[in-house]
Design a protein around this motif. Structure first.
Motif, short mmCIF file in Angstrom:
data_model
loop_
_atom_site.label_atom_id
_atom_site.label_comp_id
_atom_site.label_asym_id
_atom_site.label_seq_id
_atom_site.Cartn_x
_atom_site.Cartn_y
_atom_site.Cartn_z
N PHE A 99 0.83 -1.20 0.00
CA PHE A 99 0.00 0.00 0.00
C PHE A 99 0.87 1.26 0.00
N PHE A 100 1.91 1.28 0.81
CA PHE A 100 2.77 2.45 0.89
C PHE A 100 3.65 2.57 -0.36
N ILE A 157 4.46 6.02 -5.19
CA ILE A 157 4.36 6.34 -6.62
C ILE A 157 3.41 7.50 -6.84
N GLU A 158 2.27 7.51 -6.15
CA GLU A 158 1.31 8.62 -6.27
C GLU A 158 1.95 9.94 -5.87
N MET A 198 11.00 2.91 -2.32
CA MET A 198 11.07 2.34 -3.66
C MET A 198 10.07 2.99 -4.60
N GLY A 199 8.90 3.33 -4.09
CA GLY A 199 7.91 4.00 -4.92
C GLY A 199 8.39 5.37 -5.38
N HIS A 242 2.93 2.70 -15.11
CA HIS A 242 2.73 1.32 -15.54
C HIS A 242 2.79 0.36 -14.36
N ILE A 243 3.79 0.54 -13.50
CA ILE A 243 3.92 -0.35 -12.35
C ILE A 243 2.78 -0.13 -11.37
N GLU A 244 2.37 1.11 -11.19
CA GLU A 244 1.23 1.38 -10.32
C GLU A 244 -0.02 0.69 -10.84
N HIS A 245 -0.22 0.73 -12.16
CA HIS A 245 -1.37 0.07 -12.77
C HIS A 245 -1.35 -1.43 -12.47
#
Length: 463
Positions: free
Chosen positions: A85-86, A91-92, A247-248, A266-269
């Motif tokens: 989740f974190f 990434i966000e 890492m995000g 892309h990775i978040e998706h």
């Protein structure tokens, strides 16, 4: 007369940003529903005749003890799965910093100030309540967090006719809120440090960063490395979820020539369904299972620790975010979207009092040595979040009536030419709306000119 063309916070977004926010809202809404189901299941399970089995499953230990990872199922959910989740939150945050609203300092002032006030005021409310009542100050950070999945789910169900800017406000505010919650966990809830493990985690993060910059691809490279970094971070004494955030933040969230989506997007998706559909619901399942009885509810409203949590979420969050937003709009160049009204902001500020996932996590960290008080604080988080959700739903429902009429007027197309009548130049409403916008712009310009003149003359600032 020329009017300064300052960038407005929550003004019209670019098409990619609008699509990104829409996609995020859809996903978070689904995640919020799953989170709600998991929380209800945990409460039912923990308060049913099978409550003993809930404790048995939660306390069941699994994992390699030689690596310091012989953890209970509840700890795996809080320290392990929640790192996913974190990671998504990281990434966000990175995307907002480099390609979203937070990339422009002027536009970022409003959500940053609102989020800071929305965390400081609940902490202050909790602290004052426990100073007066003689309670523990250890839980000051519990009511500071907002659960974006729950909040967006409520907004999606209740606020179907509300302007998209309101949803964008909540989403941007929550990203900033997540950042400060991460900092609180890292700074205030770090146990005795194991510098060898911490050094290994940092070295692993450096390798992770170098591989990303070299363009190395393949999940079989990054997933094992991420697990090693997480394990080292856990053993270092720093909360293991910080590894996911780090890492995000390292992922590139800007597109290059020939790319439709950045690597971060892309990775978040790919990872978000795992976060929203598995990690967060399982955390809720093994964290929200507290005994709720008449006596327990009475204790929540009579003990200073639990009452401080409830008041912080319900009162502190609403007053802090609303007050911070007003201060930013009054004393900085940040502006709200002209389609929004202050009652809209207050409704969303109340909605931000839903502090579930991160509040439960901070509650576990703050009172780790007292199982009874931990359960009482969890109950306070659940009750405070429920009260905030109900109050916000009422306020949002009142605002929906106003916007339903507005949406109906803006979508009316009596000549069926595909263009709403209000946007056609031969419509009197079009000219009226344009005149209102121009007059507002002119008034803002006059006010700035007056302030500038008063500053040059050394006079008092006009009220």
């Amino acid at each position: 007369m020329s009017v300064p063309n300052d960038r407005k916070f929550l003004g019209r977004l670019s098409l990619p940003e609008r699509r990104y926010i829409a996609d995020a809202l859809r996903t978070e809404t689904v995640g919020g529903v799953l989170l709600l189901f998991a929380a209800v299941a945990a409460l039912v399970w923990a308060n049913s005749p099978l409550s003993a089995s809930y404790e048995t499953v939660s306390d069941f230990h699994i994992g390699p003890a030689a690596l310091g990872l012989d953890l209970s199922i509840q700890h795996w959910a809080a320290d392990g799965l929640l790192a996913i989740f974190f990671f998504v939150a990281g990434i966000e945050l990175k995307r907002e910093l480099v390609a979203g609203e937070l990339r422009d300092p002027k536009a970022a002032m409003l959500p940053v100030i609102a989020a800071l006030c929305g965390m400081a005021v609940p902490a202050l409310v909790y602290t004052l309540e426990n100073i007066v009542g003689g309670g523990s100050l250890d839980g000051w950070a519990v009511p500071t967090a907002t659960d974006i999945a729950f909040a967006l789910a409520v907004l999606a169900v209740i606020g179907t006719s509300l302007p998209s800017a309101l949803r964008a406000f909540l989403l941007t505010l929550a990203v900033v809120d997540d950042l400060f919650a991460i900092l609180i966990i890292a700074i205030f809830f770090t146990s005795e440090l194991n510098f060898a493990a911490l050094g290994g985690a940092v070295a692993g993060l450096v390798v992770f960063w170098v591989l990303l910059r070299k363009g190395v691809r393949g999940w079989y490279v990054y997933v094992p490395l991420a697990l090693v970094i997480w394990g080292l971070m856990y053993n270092s004494g720093v909360h293991a979820t910080i590894a996911g955030v780090a890492m995000g933040l390292m992922l590139r969230c800007t597109t290059r020539e020939g790319e439709e989506h950045s690597p971060g997007e892309h990775i978040e998706h790919l990872v978000r369904p795992l976060s929203a559909g598995l990690a967060v619901p399982l955390f809720a399942l093994f964290s929200a299972g507290v005994s709720i009885s008449g006596g327990a509810i009475h204790d929540v409203f009579t003990q200073p620790v639990t009452l401080g949590v409830v008041l912080g979420l319900v009162v502190g969050k609403a007053m802090g975010i609303f007050g911070g937003t007003w201060l930013a709009a009054r004393f900085t160049r940040a502006e709200l979207n002209p389609d929004l009204a202050w009652p809209d902001v207050f409704a969303v500020a109340t909605l931000a009092g839903i502090g579930f996932t991160v509040s439960l996590l901070i509650g576990e960290l703050a009172f780790a040595g007292d199982a009874v008080l931990t359960d009482e604080v969890k109950a306070a988080v659940l009750i405070g979040s429920l009260i905030a959700a109900v109050l916000a739903s009422v306020l949002l429902k009142l605002r929906v009536r106003k916007y339903q009429a507005l949406v109906s007027a803006e979508e009316r197309d009596e000549d069926e030419d595909g263009i709403p009548d209000i946007y056609e130049e031969d419509n009197p409403e079009y000219h009226l709306r344009m005149a209102e916008i121009y007059e507002r712009k002119a008034a803002e310009h006059r006010q700035r000119a007056q302030l500038a003149g008063a500053s040059r003359d050394g006079g008092d600032r006009p009220a």
